[in-house]
Structures are given as structure tokens and as C-alpha cells.
Write a protein that holds these residues in place. Structure first.
Motif, mmCIF file in Angstrom:
data_model
loop_
_atom_site.group_PDB
_atom_site.id
_atom_site.type_symbol
_atom_site.label_atom_id
_atom_site.label_comp_id
_atom_site.label_asym_id
_atom_site.label_seq_id
_atom_site.Cartn_x
_atom_site.Cartn_y
_atom_site.Cartn_z
ATOM 1 N N ILE A 30 0.675 -1.443 0.002
ATOM 2 C CA ILE A 30 0.056 -0.046 0.014
ATOM 3 C C ILE A 30 0.841 1.221 0.062
ATOM 4 N N HIS B 249 -4.170 0.933 -2.760
ATOM 5 C CA HIS B 249 -3.360 -0.211 -3.297
ATOM 6 C C HIS B 249 -3.375 -0.120 -4.745
ATOM 7 N N THR C 138 1.290 5.208 -3.598
ATOM 8 C CA THR C 138 0.932 3.940 -4.040
ATOM 9 C C THR C 138 1.514 3.530 -5.300
#
Length: 450
Positions: free
Chosen positions: A3, A16, A442
Motif C-alpha cells: 500500500i 493499493h 501507491t
């Protein structure tokens, strides 16, 4: 699973990378943001909660000392710590606002990081605060994903405080990394928040550009001059793309405190005279609301300071106002006052006038605030932000092709106009005020953890 983790001063968020897209993860009421706040019956609950309810042990001997003391105090107070004793995010704020004097409330554990001159046991307790919030967010993310999360790229400002230099930054990163590992992350990397925001913007570029990222967050303002575009996408080594950095602890918290000091504290006795003809020292009013300054809050809430405030009340020509300052002390209303200042700031981003409603125990004070008054209140912070922008441009020796403004406080038209005024011929693009950093973290996580 990997993440991106924006452990922010005002809000925390995680996401994510799934099917070539950044997917925000809901953290509170199906929203991707959780207020960076926690609330407990007392400070000691936090450390015992980690040990007893989350099976998370301290990382240092000083942390073990904090835990032993916490268990002892909670036993003496007859407090049997359970999962329900810690509240996070909006639930924590709601509980605090119901009865500020009855709980221990912390807004923005991140704002304490990098504070110098503290004992190791104090730093260990800060680590517990960070760990509790990180652990909660990790659990919520895993519940949503139905998958264990083991890797994270966590955002960091250029400078956490601006005082203490590299030593301060190393201390802050150390606390974040230990807290993350204790929370269950097996691999943790860090990325500068303005670089992360730039990585999100880069995904929209069709050709290479020099991008000045201005990230005005809750605790810090960070600027980076970056080479960005299709030539750089997916590259792990971007050292040649980073041309300049500048950063300082000046952000939304500072604006809120400045607004409260300028517009609210007169109702608590600021600039009122004593019978001797002297004013009550301004430091009392500043320390009362400086919620991002550990030492200032410590000085205000010292046990001995109550006697000082009562003496000022006795000597004041407007004792009814100083009585409110004493109530602020007794009922621990600092965060409540700053919360109203924050609401005022937000309202004045859309309007020229706002009527703040400040509740102090058994009375509500109506305080009109104009946009021009707010501008004067935050003038010092605005000047610091302008200096950071100019510093990044000067370091790079380049006029940017575009300014990318992001961060929650970049919603302020006052601040946007100030930055645009420095580079009037450079187009400005507004990012996702709260989500750009998370999205970029991310994307970076997907790049380095492949």
C-alpha cells in the motif's frame, strides 16, 4: 500486499494498486480518509492497549518502562483496558467534543515528531501514539482488502519541524519506522510527500515538464522542483529528476492557531489590562492554543500555571474574560478552540464573512471573522510559504513549466493567490487536495516493490 500510506497531520489515507489503477481504501464511513486523531480515558491507556489488546510490545527499554508505568497507573485507577477504550478519527473527535475534560485526546501525532529536548520515555510514548493509529489503519485496510498488508511506502515531509535539522528528521523517521514495524509491516520505505504528489500528477502528462510541486498540508509546506513526464514513468532511480527541495513546519495547523490567536483569544482576556496597567502576558494565550507545540502545551497545562491564571483573573479589569481562559485550562479546551478556527478557515475559503460559534462550558460566544481579518492573521505563515516556493525555484535555477498545488490547505484562495503571484506567468494546476500524496505513494510502492 503493498500500500501507499499517507500518515498525515490532518488526515490519514491508504491505497493499493489494482488493475493498473490507484484504488483508495475506505477507512471511515466508506470514505478514504481518517482524521489523524485518537481518544482514550487517559494517556496510559494507549500503551497498555497496544500490549493487551493488539499484542504489540514496546521496541525499546524506554518503551518497556512506559508500559510498566501505564499498567501500574491503570490498575491504581481501576481501569481495565479493552478494545473499546481507544477511539480513532471522527469517533475520537466526537467523544472529545462531548466532554473535553473527561478524556485524553490527541490531534495529529505526526506534529510531535522531530521535537527536540525530550526524554527517551517521552519519545517512546509518542511512538506508542503513532503505532496505535498506524495499527488501526492497517487493520481497517486489511478488513477491506481481505488480505494481509505487509509492505508500505510512507510519506514524509522534507523537514518535520525545521528546528533540529537532520537530527530532528532522523528522530522522526526512526519513530515512524519502528511504529510501522511494530504495527506488522515487514517492509517499509519512505518517499518525500511533494515527490509523491508529483508522481500522481505525472500520470496525466503527455510530455516531459519541469514541475514545481507545492504541497501545503496540515503540518508542513513542502516544495519540490521535479523533472516529470513519460520519460521518467516507472524508473526507480529518479535522482536526476529531483532538482530542488524546500520544506518547513508551516501548514494548516499554523493557520488555525493564528486565526484563533488573532480572532478568538480576545474573548479569553488577550490584551486586557490588569489593575496595575500591565497586560496579561501574551504567552499565556499562545500556549493555550499551540496544539502543535509540545513544550507550549506543557507550559500552559502545568499544575502551577492554574495559580498564575487565577492571580491574573483577580487582577484583571475584565475578569469575566480571564475566567474563560481558566475554564479552557480546567476543561482542556485547546483542541475545541482550534477546531472552531479550522471551521472558520474552511468557511472563509468560500465566503467573505463567517460567524464562529465558540462553546465554553455553559456559554456560546459568537465571533464574527472576515476574510480580510483571516488574511492578516495568517500573513506570517503566508510569507513563510512564499519563501519556500522561492527557495525551491532559486535552488533549481529553473522557471517551472507548471505549478502543481496540492494538500488540504491549498484549498485556501489566499494561499493559492500568494503562490500564483510569485510566478504569474506559470500555469497552476490543482491536485486532489487530500489524495494526491496517497496516490503517488501507491504508484511508487508499485514501482519499488515489484
Amino acid at each position: 500486499m503493498t500500500i501507499g500510506f499517507d500518515f498525515g497531520t490532518a488526515n490519514c489515507s491508504v491505497a493499493h494498486f489494482f488493475q493498473q489503477q490507484v484504488q483508495p481504501i475506505p477507512l471511515f464511513n466508506n470514505a478514504p480518509y481518517l482524521l489523524s486523531s485518537l481518544c482514550a480515558p487517559n494517556p496510559e491507556t494507549v500503551s497498555e492497549y497496544l500490549f493487551r489488546c493488539q499484542d504489540i510490545r514496546p521496541s525499546t527499554p524506554e518503551g518497556e518502562q512506559v508500559l510498566r508505568r501505564a499498567i501500574k497507573i491503570n490498575r491504581e485507577e481501576g481501569l481495565d483496558v479493552s478494545n473499546e477504550d481507544l477511539k480513532f478519527g471522527g469517533d475520537a473527535l466526537d467523544l472529545y467534543l462531548q466532554d473535553p475534560s473527561d478524556v485524553y485526546y490527541v490531534k495529529s501525532p505526526k506534529s510531535f515528531l522531530g521535537t527536540m529536548g525530550l526524554r527517551e520515555v517521552q519519545l517512546s510514548f509518542f511512538e506508542d501514539l503513532v503505532c496505535a493509529l498506524m495499527s488501526e489503519i492497517k487493520h481497517r485496510a486489511e478488513d477491506h482488502l481481505q488480505h494481509q498488508v505487509e509492505q508500505a511506502v510512507i510519506g514524509r515531509p522534507i523537514n518535520f519541524l525545521g528546528r533540529g535539522g537532520d537530527k530532528s528528521n532522523r528522530q522522526a523517521i526512526g519513530i515512524l519506522e519502528r511504529a510501522a514495524k511494530r504495527s506488522g509491516f515487514k517492509s517499509v520505505e519512505f518517499q518525500y510527500e511533494p515527490v509523491a504528489a508529483g508522481l500522481d500528477f505525472e500520470a496525466s502528462l503527455n510530455n516531459d515538464k519541469h514541475v514545481l510541486v507545492v504541497d501545503i498540508g496540515g503540518g508542513t509546506t513542502d516544495c519540490s522542483m521535479l523533472r516529470m513526464g513519460p520519460s521518467w514513468v516507472g524508473k526507480q532511480d529518479r535522482s536526476n529528476a529531483i532538482l530542488a527541495h524546500s520544506g518547513q513546519m508551516v501548514g494548516g495547523n499554523n493557520l488555525d492557531i493564528a486565526i484563533a490567536f488573532k480572532s478568538f483569544m480576545a474573548e479569553f482576556g488577550k490584551e486586557t489590562q490588569r489593575k496595575s496597567g500591565l497586560d496579561i502576558p501574551l504567552i499565556q494565550f499562545w500556549n493555550a492554543i499551540a496544539v502543535n507545540d509540545v513544550q507550549a502545551q506543557k507550559q500552559f497545562y502545568l499544575h502551577d500555571n492554574l495559580a498564575v491564571l487565577k492571580q491574573f483573573h483577580k487582577e484583571s479589569l475584565q475578569p469575566e474574560k480571564v475566567a474563560r481562559l481558566i475554564k479552557l485550562y480546567q476543561e482542556k479546551l485547546s483542541y475545541s478552540v482550534i477546531h472552531q478556527a479550522e471551521q472558520t478557515k474552511i468557511a472563509l475559503s468560500e465566503s467573505d464573512q463567517h460567524l464562529a460559534q465558540l462553546t465554553v462550558i455553559d456559554e456560546t460566544i459568537s465571533i464574527p471573522v472576515s476574510k480580510s481579518e483571516m488574511q492578516m492573521a495568517i500573513e506570517s505563515s503566508t510569507t513563510k510559504i512564499e519563501s519556500l516556493v522561492l527557495e525551491a525555484v532559486a535552488q533549481s535555477g529553473i522557471t517551472p513549466d507548471v505549478i502543481y498545488m496540492t494538500g488540504g490547505s491549498s484549498r485556501s484562495t489566499v494561499l493559492r493567490d500568494a503562490v500564483q503571484g510569485l510566478l504569474p506567468n506559470t500555469p497552476m494546476v490543482a491536485g486532489d487536495h487530500f489524495g494526491s500524496v496517497t496516490a503517488g505513494l501507491t504508484r511508487w510502492a508499485d514501482t519499488i516493490f515489484k
